[in-house]
Scaffold this active site. Structure first.
Site, PDB file in Angstrom:
ATOM      1  N   LYS A  79     -19.109  -5.190 -14.948  1.00  0.00           N
ATOM      2  CA  LYS A  79     -18.298  -6.156 -14.225  1.00  0.00           C
ATOM      3  C   LYS A  79     -17.888  -5.512 -12.900  1.00  0.00           C
ATOM      4  O   LYS A  79     -16.968  -4.695 -12.855  1.00  0.00           O
ATOM      5  CB  LYS A  79     -17.064  -6.546 -15.062  1.00  0.00           C
ATOM      6  CG  LYS A  79     -16.345  -7.803 -14.537  1.00  0.00           C
ATOM      7  CD  LYS A  79     -15.530  -7.508 -13.296  1.00  0.00           C
ATOM      8  CE  LYS A  79     -14.881  -8.750 -12.700  1.00  0.00           C
ATOM      9  NZ  LYS A  79     -14.248  -8.442 -11.389  1.00  0.00           N
ATOM     10  N   GLU A  98      -0.432   5.438  -2.323  1.00  0.00           N
ATOM     11  CA  GLU A  98      -1.827   5.295  -1.904  1.00  0.00           C
ATOM     12  C   GLU A  98      -1.959   4.056  -1.021  1.00  0.00           C
ATOM     13  O   GLU A  98      -1.648   2.941  -1.438  1.00  0.00           O
ATOM     14  CB  GLU A  98      -2.748   5.172  -3.114  1.00  0.00           C
ATOM     15  CG  GLU A  98      -4.204   5.108  -2.721  1.00  0.00           C
ATOM     16  CD  GLU A  98      -5.133   5.003  -3.911  1.00  0.00           C
ATOM     17  OE1 GLU A  98      -6.213   5.601  -3.871  1.00  0.00           O
ATOM     18  OE2 GLU A  98      -4.776   4.311  -4.882  1.00  0.00           O
TER      19      GLU A  98
END
Length: 474
Positions: free
Chosen positions: A182, A364
């Site tokens: 996926k 991040e």
């Protein structure tokens, strides 16, 4: 307008299949914001079909029961076809997610090399079967056999669409597993092309299935599927927690390569021109969209003024433009949502004098943004580098080899670069600690992720075991 990327359906059991939802997602070129194609919006029913196809293929043994040398031949054929189609694959990658074409072409080289590498390991696997173990008793012969886990679920990100998929698909296939891939809905085009390439190369139906679609509609059902023997995920830390929990509920193993906020330490004896080059490569490569990006720069206070001046000059000279043009070194971010997220942190691209408590230092960002702080001692630099919830990578630049060794050992990370930043090799382990995840990909470790170890013990003595000896005759 006519599509300029291939339009594929889902790939299940060796055939192209329309999604059960009847829906499709636009492929948008981030450089032009034009719709250039579409991908199927798969959902739980499609995941069920893909897992069933993989399970049937595993049960038939048309892939997993082959000799490793036979699987290696198919993997090498895939590598060769990737090389043949390198230009098209790289162009589609750039149009799908925005990285400069020179980088995308480099990625395709790495994809082919990774398939070749795991072909070699598949061949070697034959020779490792029934490896003997000395148990200290001559009556028993004990050996270890390695077998494919079965059906594995692979969920991959958008920053290296085909390469990150290959990091999982190649070792899983080398081990003999059957896969359900996926890819990220933000960049799936080349992963669908991989399915076509693998089929043409002779991979049996059901050994590789690709279900595209939204994470909540296709990714989550795959991660929670009881028919999956293992999950491998690369993506954000937040999503990684959900993946690990889904695997745990089914008592299935998972490997998770998650986010990072890696530090690069520059000491006063460093060659500053070389340091600036590695700092820029470590933070601006792939438009800054790298989990291992060394975006926290710690520079010795005596070298900081000269370093920052050179960094500013070099950063201003980066060739920004159309990512399809050779020589471009910074293209668009993957989509508008990611652009807005990055811009919520910044206006310029380099911040100096950053404090440890600032969001820009701790979180991040996943964009071309650098934060620079100073230190006065080695101990202070190491402490600042380790003061993070993340632990994927770190780097040190110094002319002192012994100091580099000390710092490399002290950094709380899974990957350390010495006098460089970001080199990655399919032969070497990749992964982190803390909130950067667990498990290792690539190298021999990547193959072991997809193998089950079986003990085979044989009684080889001519003498009866005679624990329950018969009663003596009267």
């Amino acid at each position: 307008m006519a599509a300029t990327t291939p339009e594929r359906e889902l790939f299940i059991d060796g055939r192209w299949a329309a999604p059960s939802t009847g829906r499709y997602l636009d492929v948008i070129n981030p450089a032009t914001e034009a719709v250039i194609g579409r991908i199927p919006a798969g959902a739980a029913a499609d995941v069920d079909a893909a897992v069933a196809a993989a399970a049937a293929a595993h049960k038939r043994g048309s892939w997993g029961k082959l000799k490793g040398a036979q699987r290696a031949a198919v993997l090498r054929a895939i590598a060769e076809k990737v090389r043949e189609r390198k230009s098209d694959l790289a162009r589609w990658e750039t149009m799908d997610m925005g990285k400069p074409i020179d980088e995308a072409e480099w990625d395709m080289d790495d994809v082919a090399s990774c398939f070749d590498y795991y072909a070699d390991l598949a061949e070697k696997l034959d020779g490792r079967q029934y490896a003997p173990i000395d148990v200290g008793m001559e009556e028993f012969k004990v050996a270890v056999r390695r077998e494919p886990l079965g059906v594995v679920g692979l969920v991959t990100p958008w920053n290296y669409p085909l390469l990150m998929a290959t990091w999982k698909v190649a070792p899983a296939l080398a081990a003999g597993c059957c896969c359900v891939l996926k890819p990220s809905e933000a960049a799936s085009v080349t992963c669908l092309e991989l399915a076509a390439i693998a089929s043409e190369a002779g991979l049996p139906a059901g050994a590789l299935n690709v279900v595209t679609g939204l994470g909540a509609e296709a990714g989550a059902p795959l991660c929670a599927h009881p028919g999956v023997a293992k999950l491998a995920f690369t993506g954000s830390t937040a999503t990684g927690r959900s993946v690990a929990l889904a695997a745990a509920r089914n008592l299935r193993p998972a490997t998770c390569e998650l986010g990072g906020k890696s530090a690069l330490i520059i000491f006063e004896d460093a060659d500053l021109d070389k340091a600036v080059e590695w700092v820029m490569f470590g933070a601006f490569w792939t438009n800054g969209q790298i989990c291992s990006s060394t975006s926290r720069i710690l520079v010795h206070e005596s070298a900081a003024p000269a370093f920052c001046a050179r960094l500013k000059e070099r950063a201003a000279s980066i060739r920004i433009g159309d990512p399809l043009q050779p020589g471009c070194r910074l293209g668009p971010l993957v989509n508008e949502g990611q652009y807005k997220r990055v811009m919520s942190y910044v206006q310029p691209t380099v911040f100096v004098g950053v404090k440890p408590e600032m969001r820009i230092w701790r979180e991040e960002i996943f964009g071309p943004v650098l934060s620079v702080a100073t230190f006065s001692s080695e101990a202070e630099a190491v402490a600042a580098a380790n003061d993070s919830e993340f632990g994927l990578a770190g780097a040190v630049i110094s002319a002192d080899a012994e100091r580099c060794r000390r710092v490399a050992e002290a950094l709380e990370v899974g990957i350390v670069w010495v006098n460089c930043s970001q080199p990655c090799f399919c032969q070497a382990p990749w992964g982190g600690i803390k909130s950067s995840g667990f498990g290792r990909e690539l190298g021999e470790w990547g193959l072991e992720n997809y193998l089950s170890v079986k003990q085979v013990t044989e009684y080889v003595s001519d003498k009866p075991w005679d624990w329950y000896s018969p009663p003596s005759k009267l």
